[in-house]
Scaffold this active site. Sequence first.
Site, PDB file in Angstrom:
ATOM      1  N   GLY A 130      -5.060 -64.402-144.144  1.00 49.25           N
ATOM      2  CA  GLY A 130      -4.979 -63.938-145.528  1.00 49.25           C
ATOM      3  C   GLY A 130      -3.631 -63.294-145.816  1.00 49.25           C
ATOM      4  O   GLY A 130      -3.058 -63.450-146.897  1.00 49.25           O
ATOM      5  N   THR A 131      -3.109 -62.577-144.835  1.00 47.29           N
ATOM      6  CA  THR A 131      -1.814 -61.906-145.004  1.00 47.29           C
ATOM      7  C   THR A 131      -0.715 -62.923-145.284  1.00 47.29           C
ATOM      8  O   THR A 131       0.088 -62.753-146.208  1.00 47.29           O
ATOM      9  CB  THR A 131      -1.475 -61.105-143.719  1.00 47.29           C
ATOM     10  OG1 THR A 131      -2.476 -60.096-143.548  1.00 47.29           O
ATOM     11  CG2 THR A 131      -0.103 -60.476-143.786  1.00 47.29           C
ATOM     12  N   ASN A 135     -11.252 -54.244-150.701  1.00 44.62           N
ATOM     13  CA  ASN A 135     -11.826 -54.231-149.353  1.00 44.62           C
ATOM     14  C   ASN A 135     -12.422 -52.892-148.953  1.00 44.62           C
ATOM     15  O   ASN A 135     -13.229 -52.822-148.039  1.00 44.62           O
ATOM     16  CB  ASN A 135     -10.761 -54.652-148.324  1.00 44.62           C
ATOM     17  CG  ASN A 135      -9.490 -53.856-148.439  1.00 44.62           C
ATOM     18  OD1 ASN A 135      -8.924 -53.715-149.516  1.00 44.62           O
ATOM     19  ND2 ASN A 135      -9.031 -53.306-147.333  1.00 44.62           N
ATOM     20  N   GLN A 150     -11.827 -60.881-149.832  1.00 44.37           N
ATOM     21  CA  GLN A 150     -13.150 -60.231-149.750  1.00 44.37           C
ATOM     22  C   GLN A 150     -14.164 -60.836-150.727  1.00 44.37           C
ATOM     23  O   GLN A 150     -15.322 -60.428-150.726  1.00 44.37           O
ATOM     24  CB  GLN A 150     -13.025 -58.722-150.004  1.00 44.37           C
ATOM     25  CG  GLN A 150     -12.237 -57.963-148.951  1.00 44.37           C
ATOM     26  CD  GLN A 150     -12.937 -57.866-147.591  1.00 44.37           C
ATOM     27  OE1 GLN A 150     -14.118 -58.185-147.446  1.00 44.37           O
ATOM     28  NE2 GLN A 150     -12.208 -57.429-146.578  1.00 44.37           N
ATOM     29  N   SER A 162      -9.437 -65.873-146.150  1.00 40.44           N
ATOM     30  CA  SER A 162      -9.236 -65.710-144.708  1.00 40.44           C
ATOM     31  C   SER A 162     -10.518 -66.073-143.971  1.00 40.44           C
ATOM     32  O   SER A 162     -11.616 -65.689-144.398  1.00 40.44           O
ATOM     33  CB  SER A 162      -8.860 -64.252-144.425  1.00 40.44           C
ATOM     34  OG  SER A 162      -8.753 -64.045-143.041  1.00 40.44           O
ATOM     35  N   HIS A 200     -11.712 -65.129-140.945  1.00 38.32           N
ATOM     36  CA  HIS A 200     -12.476 -64.198-140.098  1.00 38.32           C
ATOM     37  C   HIS A 200     -13.395 -63.262-140.870  1.00 38.32           C
ATOM     38  O   HIS A 200     -14.152 -62.501-140.275  1.00 38.32           O
ATOM     39  CB  HIS A 200     -11.554 -63.443-139.136  1.00 38.32           C
ATOM     40  CG  HIS A 200     -10.722 -62.357-139.720  1.00 38.32           C
ATOM     41  ND1 HIS A 200     -11.042 -61.030-139.585  1.00 38.32           N
ATOM     42  CD2 HIS A 200      -9.571 -62.388-140.429  1.00 38.32           C
ATOM     43  CE1 HIS A 200     -10.109 -60.293-140.172  1.00 38.32           C
ATOM     44  NE2 HIS A 200      -9.201 -61.098-140.699  1.00 38.32           N
ATOM     45  N   THR A 255       2.963 -77.044-136.602  1.00 39.30           N
ATOM     46  CA  THR A 255       1.881 -77.963-136.226  1.00 39.30           C
ATOM     47  C   THR A 255       0.540 -77.307-136.540  1.00 39.30           C
ATOM     48  O   THR A 255       0.322 -76.147-136.197  1.00 39.30           O
ATOM     49  CB  THR A 255       1.981 -78.311-134.722  1.00 39.30           C
ATOM     50  OG1 THR A 255       3.293 -78.806-134.486  1.00 39.30           O
ATOM     51  CG2 THR A 255       0.948 -79.355-134.331  1.00 39.30           C
ATOM     52  N   CYS A 290      -7.530 -51.909-141.538  1.00 39.18           N
ATOM     53  CA  CYS A 290      -6.070 -51.934-141.401  1.00 39.18           C
ATOM     54  C   CYS A 290      -5.475 -50.534-141.449  1.00 39.18           C
ATOM     55  O   CYS A 290      -4.356 -50.325-141.003  1.00 39.18           O
ATOM     56  CB  CYS A 290      -5.439 -52.757-142.505  1.00 39.18           C
ATOM     57  SG  CYS A 290      -5.993 -54.434-142.443  1.00 39.18           S
TER      58      CYS A 290
HETATM   59  N1  PLP Z   1      -6.709 -59.039-148.219  1.00 38.36           N
HETATM   60  C1  PLP Z   1      -7.823 -58.311-148.087  1.00 38.36           C
HETATM   61  C2  PLP Z   1      -8.522 -57.833-149.311  1.00 38.36           C
HETATM   62  C3  PLP Z   1      -8.332 -58.017-146.832  1.00 38.36           C
HETATM   63  O1  PLP Z   1      -9.428 -57.284-146.715  1.00 38.36           O
HETATM   64  C4  PLP Z   1      -7.640 -58.491-145.694  1.00 38.36           C
HETATM   65  C5  PLP Z   1      -8.098 -58.150-144.335  1.00 38.36           C
HETATM   66  O2  PLP Z   1      -8.743 -57.161-144.113  1.00 38.36           O
HETATM   67  C6  PLP Z   1      -6.485 -59.262-145.882  1.00 38.36           C
HETATM   68  C7  PLP Z   1      -6.044 -59.513-147.162  1.00 38.36           C
HETATM   69  C8  PLP Z   1      -5.704 -59.807-144.743  1.00 38.36           C
HETATM   70  O3  PLP Z   1      -6.371 -60.887-144.145  1.00 38.36           O
HETATM   71  P1  PLP Z   1      -6.012 -61.307-142.642  1.00 38.36           P
HETATM   72  O4  PLP Z   1      -6.641 -60.292-141.756  1.00 38.36           O
HETATM   73  O5  PLP Z   1      -6.612 -62.671-142.494  1.00 38.36           O
HETATM   74  O6  PLP Z   1      -4.547 -61.327-142.546  1.00 38.36           O
END
Ligand code: PLP
Length: 376
Positions: free
Chosen positions: A69-70, A149, A179, A199, A201, A237, A321
Amino acid sequence: MIYLDNAATTKVCEQSIAAADRAMRELWGNPSSLYNMGFEAKKALDRARRTIADAMGCTEQELYFTACGTESNNIAILGAARARKKWGKNIVVTGYEHPSVGNTVDSLEKEGFEIRRVMPSKYGTVSLDELLSRVDSETALVTAMAVNNETGAVIDIKRLAQGVKSINSRTAVHCDCVQSFLKTKIKLKDTLVDTASVSGHKVHAPKGVGALYVRKGFNLEHSQFGGGQERGLRSGTENTAQILAFAAAVESWDIKKAMDNAARLALRLRNAIVMSGLGIINSPDDASDFVVNFSLIGYRSETVLHFLDERGICVSGGSACSGGKSSHTLTAMGLDNARVDSALRISFTTDSTAEEVDALVDALCEAQKTLVRSGK
Ligand code: PLP
């Protein structure tokens, strides 16, 4: 073990493990290779792309695989803002974004963009009207998360994008949907959102795989260069195993079942918190049912987390985080230190149960009786 920290990450489901295992054993060819093993890997990737595009409500051509997601947020935000730099001077953003958005926007401030941050109210919500009031003819980008989140606060991304485009049709709209993915019924094709991140996970796929929606024809400056995979937007890749695992997790997720379950559990937990006088709820009333944030006033989050951990219960203080730092969302809401320092975030997934919620509530009542109040 009772795991109620599903906004941080989720347990990888069996279907996802099986898909990754098969990909690594049987589909390990390079999807760009021009022989059968490569074609087979490419076909499997195409199928995975279709699955995830369907779930997001977009076409396969609008879906790009990323590492997380990042990365999706970085590619979209940097690419959209820089592509509009000639005329775009400002960026509108909520004051409670995930760091993958917040820090990316901060970096654009150093490149010369004016950043207009809209803070949440003390109830946790960001006003759509206020966001729109900050958009003008020089707004390059509006970026807002669909679901926060830490508190589960929701922004109606369909109304947001519609509002932004009616003020300035050239302004890009990015939504962090990490989320909200599979937790709302919104389909991107029904919105005017330009780019959106998800994302794996957070929905029972492994960590290290994500996706980015880019509306057909949308102008995005590329920030990564390489072999041209993912139509040049995200070279490298393809991570076939992770991508197939992501698609398997998405296929095995039933949105209605997950939403109904979260609604039942959020109500149960919210009622228990209020009725047993456990604390003050920080999540807005109309938050996503997948997240309930509340403060057990007088008891520091870390102490309670440790107490719960000893009893096999995993929940979070702020976001995962923040790694122990004070919650930036609750701080942005202007809550006092006592409330911020005692915040707990409970987050559900499709197979969370009422028994788990009850066990959590019992343990919290025990914590209140056992632990020494901070400041005494
Ligand atoms: N955006 C939100 C709202 C999230 O909660 C998170 C992860 O906690 C992310 C982005 C980042 O996702 P990733 O952990 O896949 O980089």
